[in-house]
Design a protein around this motif. Structure first.
Motif, PDB file in Angstrom:
ATOM      1  N   THR A   1       0.781  -1.193  -0.014  1.00  0.00           N
ATOM      2  CA  THR A   1      -0.085  -0.030   0.047  1.00  0.00           C
ATOM      3  C   THR A   1       0.975   1.311  -0.100  1.00  0.00           C
ATOM      4  O   THR A   1       0.761   2.034  -0.751  1.00  0.00           O
TER       5      THR A   1
ATOM      6  N   ALA B   1      -2.377   2.033  -9.347  1.00  0.00           N
ATOM      7  CA  ALA B   1      -3.545   2.261  -8.404  1.00  0.00           C
ATOM      8  C   ALA B   1      -4.246   0.895  -8.185  1.00  0.00           C
ATOM      9  O   ALA B   1      -4.581   0.670  -7.192  1.00  0.00           O
ATOM     10  N   GLY B   2      -4.209  -0.012  -9.255  1.00  0.00           N
ATOM     11  CA  GLY B   2      -4.838  -1.249  -9.242  1.00  0.00           C
ATOM     12  C   GLY B   2      -4.048  -2.247  -8.433  1.00  0.00           C
ATOM     13  O   GLY B   2      -4.646  -2.941  -7.658  1.00  0.00           O
TER      14      GLY B   2
ATOM     15  N   GLY C   1      -4.531  -1.433  -4.942  1.00  0.00           N
ATOM     16  CA  GLY C   1      -5.883  -1.763  -4.505  1.00  0.00           C
ATOM     17  C   GLY C   1      -5.955  -3.446  -4.350  1.00  0.00           C
ATOM     18  O   GLY C   1      -6.370  -3.884  -3.188  1.00  0.00           O
ATOM     19  N   ALA C   2      -5.532  -3.899  -5.257  1.00  0.00           N
ATOM     20  CA  ALA C   2      -5.479  -5.468  -5.237  1.00  0.00           C
ATOM     21  C   ALA C   2      -4.521  -6.075  -4.214  1.00  0.00           C
ATOM     22  O   ALA C   2      -4.938  -7.027  -3.523  1.00  0.00           O
TER      23      ALA C   2
ATOM     24  N   THR D   1     -12.754  -5.893  -4.312  1.00  0.00           N
ATOM     25  CA  THR D   1     -11.497  -4.911  -4.087  1.00  0.00           C
ATOM     26  C   THR D   1     -10.553  -5.602  -5.069  1.00  0.00           C
ATOM     27  O   THR D   1      -9.670  -5.107  -5.996  1.00  0.00           O
ATOM     28  N   ARG D   2     -10.221  -7.088  -4.676  1.00  0.00           N
ATOM     29  CA  ARG D   2      -9.056  -7.841  -5.216  1.00  0.00           C
ATOM     30  C   ARG D   2      -9.539  -7.807  -6.830  1.00  0.00           C
ATOM     31  O   ARG D   2      -8.215  -7.533  -7.687  1.00  0.00           O
TER      32      ARG D   2
ATOM     33  N   GLY E   1      -9.327  -4.356  -8.501  1.00  0.00           N
ATOM     34  CA  GLY E   1      -7.709  -3.788  -8.631  1.00  0.00           C
ATOM     35  C   GLY E   1      -7.030  -4.493  -9.538  1.00  0.00           C
ATOM     36  O   GLY E   1      -6.037  -3.778 -10.566  1.00  0.00           O
TER      37      GLY E   1
ATOM     38  N   ILE F   1      -8.308  -2.819 -13.163  1.00  0.00           N
ATOM     39  CA  ILE F   1      -7.787  -1.729 -13.366  1.00  0.00           C
ATOM     40  C   ILE F   1      -6.282  -1.673 -13.714  1.00  0.00           C
ATOM     41  O   ILE F   1      -5.697  -1.068 -14.379  1.00  0.00           O
ATOM     42  N   ALA F   2      -5.328  -2.537 -13.017  1.00  0.00           N
ATOM     43  CA  ALA F   2      -4.140  -2.877 -13.474  1.00  0.00           C
ATOM     44  C   ALA F   2      -3.924  -3.315 -14.924  1.00  0.00           C
ATOM     45  O   ALA F   2      -3.083  -2.844 -15.565  1.00  0.00           O
TER      46      ALA F   2
END
Length: 109
Positions: free
Chosen positions: A35, A65-66, A69-70, A88-89, A92, A95-96
């Motif tokens: 994080t 960001a991804g 989050g993941a 969230t996993r 994320g 998004i990645a």
């Protein structure tokens, strides 16, 4: 009599992908480091973008960001909110992957 139950050792003791995605969060020092690390990379990318005229793509920002989050945020959430952790996993990771596609496919960035 001998017990013929298979013993889980070595590679067999590692959790499957489904167990990794749907399992409870595992707060640890690694989650804190992920994080903080990806948060710093995201912040540094935004600061560089703000103070320079360099033409940068949005791909690395989405990847940072991804992954934050993941790999970080999802592991630090409340274990009683299992669906939120799973969302969230997966979000994320999506998004990645979107950031990687934007970064490496010509014409999208």
């Amino acid at each position: 009599m001998q017990d013929h139950t298979p013993a889980r050792t070595g590679a067999a003791s590692r959790p499957m992908l489904r167990e990794e995605l749907t399992g409870p969060p595992r707060p640890s020092g690694n989650a804190h480091a992920m994080t903080i690390g990806f948060g710093l990379l995201l912040t540094a990318s935004l600061v560089i973008r703000a103070f320079t005229d360099a033409a940068l793509t949005n791909g690395p920002l989405l990847v940072f960001a991804g992954l934050m989050g993941a790999l970080g945020v999802a592991e630090l959430m409340d274990p009683r909110r299992r669906r939120l952790v799973i969302g969230t996993r997966i979000g994320g990771m999506a998004i990645a992957l979107l950031g990687l596609v934007i970064q490496f496919v010509p014409g999208l960035g």
